[in-house]
Write a protein that holds these residues in place. Structure first.
Motif, PDB file in Angstrom:
ATOM      1  N   SER A  67       0.832  -1.208   0.000  1.00 39.43           N
ATOM      2  CA  SER A  67       0.000   0.000   0.000  1.00 39.43           C
ATOM      3  C   SER A  67       0.867   1.258   0.000  1.00 39.43           C
ATOM      4  CB  SER A  67      -0.930   0.000   1.222  1.00 39.43           C
ATOM      5  OG  SER A  67      -1.840  -1.078   1.161  1.00 39.43           O
ATOM      6  N   GLU A  68       1.946   1.240   0.790  1.00 37.21           N
ATOM      7  CA  GLU A  68       2.857   2.380   0.815  1.00 37.21           C
ATOM      8  C   GLU A  68       3.539   2.565  -0.537  1.00 37.21           C
ATOM      9  OE1 GLU A  68       5.584   1.833   4.008  1.00 37.21           O
ATOM     10  OE2 GLU A  68       4.035   1.905   5.564  1.00 37.21           O
ATOM     11  N   MET A  69       3.891   1.444  -1.165  1.00 35.17           N
ATOM     12  CA  MET A  69       4.536   1.504  -2.467  1.00 35.17           C
ATOM     13  C   MET A  69       3.591   2.103  -3.514  1.00 35.17           C
ATOM     14  SD  MET A  69       5.994  -1.621  -4.796  1.00 35.17           S
ATOM     15  CE  MET A  69       4.302  -2.117  -5.147  1.00 35.17           C
ATOM     16  N   LEU A  70       2.316   1.646  -3.497  1.00 32.45           N
ATOM     17  CA  LEU A  70       1.330   2.166  -4.445  1.00 32.45           C
ATOM     18  C   LEU A  70       1.020   3.627  -4.154  1.00 32.45           C
ATOM     19  CD1 LEU A  70      -1.141  -0.854  -4.696  1.00 32.45           C
ATOM     20  CD2 LEU A  70       0.598  -0.150  -6.341  1.00 32.45           C
ATOM     21  N   ARG A 117       3.916  10.008  -7.370  1.00 29.14           N
ATOM     22  CA  ARG A 117       4.825  10.279  -8.478  1.00 29.14           C
ATOM     23  C   ARG A 117       4.091  10.512  -9.793  1.00 29.14           C
ATOM     24  NH1 ARG A 117       9.921   6.072  -7.760  1.00 29.14           N
ATOM     25  NH2 ARG A 117      10.568   6.750  -5.665  1.00 29.14           N
ATOM     26  N   LEU A 118       2.817  10.059  -9.865  1.00 31.28           N
ATOM     27  CA  LEU A 118       2.052  10.270 -11.091  1.00 31.28           C
ATOM     28  C   LEU A 118       1.938  11.754 -11.421  1.00 31.28           C
ATOM     29  CD1 LEU A 118      -0.957   7.769 -10.773  1.00 31.28           C
ATOM     30  CD2 LEU A 118       0.995   7.602 -12.312  1.00 31.28           C
ATOM     31  N   SER A 127      -6.463   5.320 -12.577  1.00 26.81           N
ATOM     32  CA  SER A 127      -7.124   4.066 -12.955  1.00 26.81           C
ATOM     33  C   SER A 127      -6.158   3.129 -13.668  1.00 26.81           C
ATOM     34  CB  SER A 127      -8.341   4.349 -13.841  1.00 26.81           C
ATOM     35  OG  SER A 127      -7.954   4.925 -15.070  1.00 26.81           O
ATOM     36  N   ARG A 128      -5.261   3.687 -14.473  1.00 28.37           N
ATOM     37  CA  ARG A 128      -4.267   2.852 -15.151  1.00 28.37           C
ATOM     38  C   ARG A 128      -3.283   2.252 -14.145  1.00 28.37           C
ATOM     39  NH1 ARG A 128      -5.711   0.827 -19.563  1.00 28.37           N
ATOM     40  NH2 ARG A 128      -3.509   0.377 -19.950  1.00 28.37           N
ATOM     41  N   LEU A 129      -2.920   3.036 -13.143  1.00 31.66           N
ATOM     42  CA  LEU A 129      -2.025   2.512 -12.106  1.00 31.66           C
ATOM     43  C   LEU A 129      -2.705   1.373 -11.353  1.00 31.66           C
ATOM     44  CD1 LEU A 129       0.555   2.601 -10.386  1.00 31.66           C
ATOM     45  CD2 LEU A 129      -0.566   4.331  -8.960  1.00 31.66           C
ATOM     46  N   ASP A 130      -3.989   1.556 -11.000  1.00 34.43           N
ATOM     47  CA  ASP A 130      -4.714   0.509 -10.284  1.00 34.43           C
ATOM     48  C   ASP A 130      -4.798  -0.762 -11.125  1.00 34.43           C
ATOM     49  OD1 ASP A 130      -5.099   2.178  -8.144  1.00 34.43           O
ATOM     50  OD2 ASP A 130      -7.111   2.814  -8.749  1.00 34.43           O
ATOM     51  N   LEU A 131      -5.056  -0.605 -12.425  1.00 32.54           N
ATOM     52  CA  LEU A 131      -5.156  -1.769 -13.305  1.00 32.54           C
ATOM     53  C   LEU A 131      -3.811  -2.482 -13.416  1.00 32.54           C
ATOM     54  CD1 LEU A 131      -6.772  -3.467 -15.308  1.00 32.54           C
ATOM     55  CD2 LEU A 131      -6.138  -1.843 -17.104  1.00 32.54           C
ATOM     56  N   MET A 132      -2.752  -1.709 -13.588  1.00 31.74           N
ATOM     57  CA  MET A 132      -1.421  -2.309 -13.695  1.00 31.74           C
ATOM     58  C   MET A 132      -1.020  -2.983 -12.380  1.00 31.74           C
ATOM     59  SD  MET A 132      -0.392  -2.023 -16.736  1.00 31.74           S
ATOM     60  CE  MET A 132       1.305  -2.529 -16.467  1.00 31.74           C
ATOM     61  N   ALA A 171     -12.242   4.202 -18.506  1.00 34.32           N
ATOM     62  CA  ALA A 171     -11.510   5.012 -17.521  1.00 34.32           C
ATOM     63  C   ALA A 171     -10.022   4.903 -17.800  1.00 34.32           C
ATOM     64  CB  ALA A 171     -11.838   4.539 -16.105  1.00 34.32           C
ATOM     65  N   ASN A 172      -9.463   5.980 -18.337  1.00 33.24           N
ATOM     66  CA  ASN A 172      -8.029   5.992 -18.640  1.00 33.24           C
ATOM     67  C   ASN A 172      -7.345   7.164 -17.945  1.00 33.24           C
ATOM     68  OD1 ASN A 172      -7.621   3.693 -20.079  1.00 33.24           O
ATOM     69  ND2 ASN A 172      -7.585   4.620 -22.095  1.00 33.24           N
TER      70      ASN A 172
END
Length: 226
Positions: free
Chosen positions: A92-95, A101-102, A198-203, A193-194
């Motif tokens: 969770s901390e990493m995400l 950073r996004l 949302s892209r980070l969550d998907l990846m 959703a792009n």
């Protein structure tokens, strides 16, 4: 011949002594028999109680051993849960750090513009509609419009379908997000959703097994990797 009183008394005493001796011998015999039976019964009772005591303590020992196993199992489960929670907290901390950073991506116009091209073109291919509406952050209007002008011709050439794309200026995405777009079909019922989040969550979801293996090593209890 008549016995004198002395002789009678002597015989009586002799008979009494004989009777008393027999009585004493019988009493001793009874005492010995009673003692033997007492010792036998005492031994039987002692043995019975010893077995009961042994059974009681064997049962207690099994109960204690079972309680010990249950306690150890509970402690191991608690430790396992703590390890899993620590791992989840680390991920969770990493995400969370990745989400922070996004925001740096949108600060680089060249990098962000190229990323928007990919996100928009991917959304168009997913919807395959003749009309789409794009939502974005208000500060991204200009960049999104430029991306639409670049990518709509590419889409038309690839799928051989005319398509109209417009920016929804009445419903904008929150300025708190890091960037990206949401693309809707003509009636607004289908959404791609792009956004960057949302892209980070998907990846993250797709890469989670690899992330866990990289951070914590292979799970020995896992039989399948997909």
């Amino acid at each position: 011949m008549a016995l004198s009183d002395a002789d009678v008394q002597k015989q009586i005493k002799h008979m009494m002594a004989f009777i008393e001796q027999e009585a004493n011998e019988k009493a001793e015999e009874i005492d010995a028999k009673a003692e033997e039976e007492f010792n036998i019964e005492k031994g039987r009772l002692v043995q019975t109680q010893r077995l009961k005591i042994m059974e009681y303590y064997e049962k207690k020992e099994k109960q204690i051993e079972q309680q010990k196993k249950i306690r150890m199992s509970n402690l191991m489960n608690q430790a396992r849960l703590k390890v899993l929670k620590a791992r989840d907290d680390m991920i969770s901390e990493m995400l969370s750090e990745a989400r922070q950073r996004l925001g740096n991506i949108a600060k680089d116009p060249a990098r962000y513009s190229a990323l928007l091209d990919g996100l928009i073109l991917q959304g168009l291919y997913q919807l395959l509609e003749s009309k789409v509406t794009i939502r974005c952050r208000k500060q991204d209007f200009q960049m999104i419009q430029a991306s639409i002008q670049r990518n709509v011709p590419i889409y038309k050439m690839a799928v051989k379908i005319n398509m109209e794309a417009r920016i929804d200026q009445d419903n904008v995405l929150s300025p708190d997000i890091s960037g990206g777009v949401e693309i809707f079909n003509g009636n607004g019922k289908i959404k791609v959703a792009n956004t960057l989040e949302s892209r980070l969550d998907l990846m993250a979801q797709q890469m989670m097994p690899a992330i866990r293996m990289s951070l914590f090593g292979a799970n020995p209890n896992r039989k399948f990797l997909d």
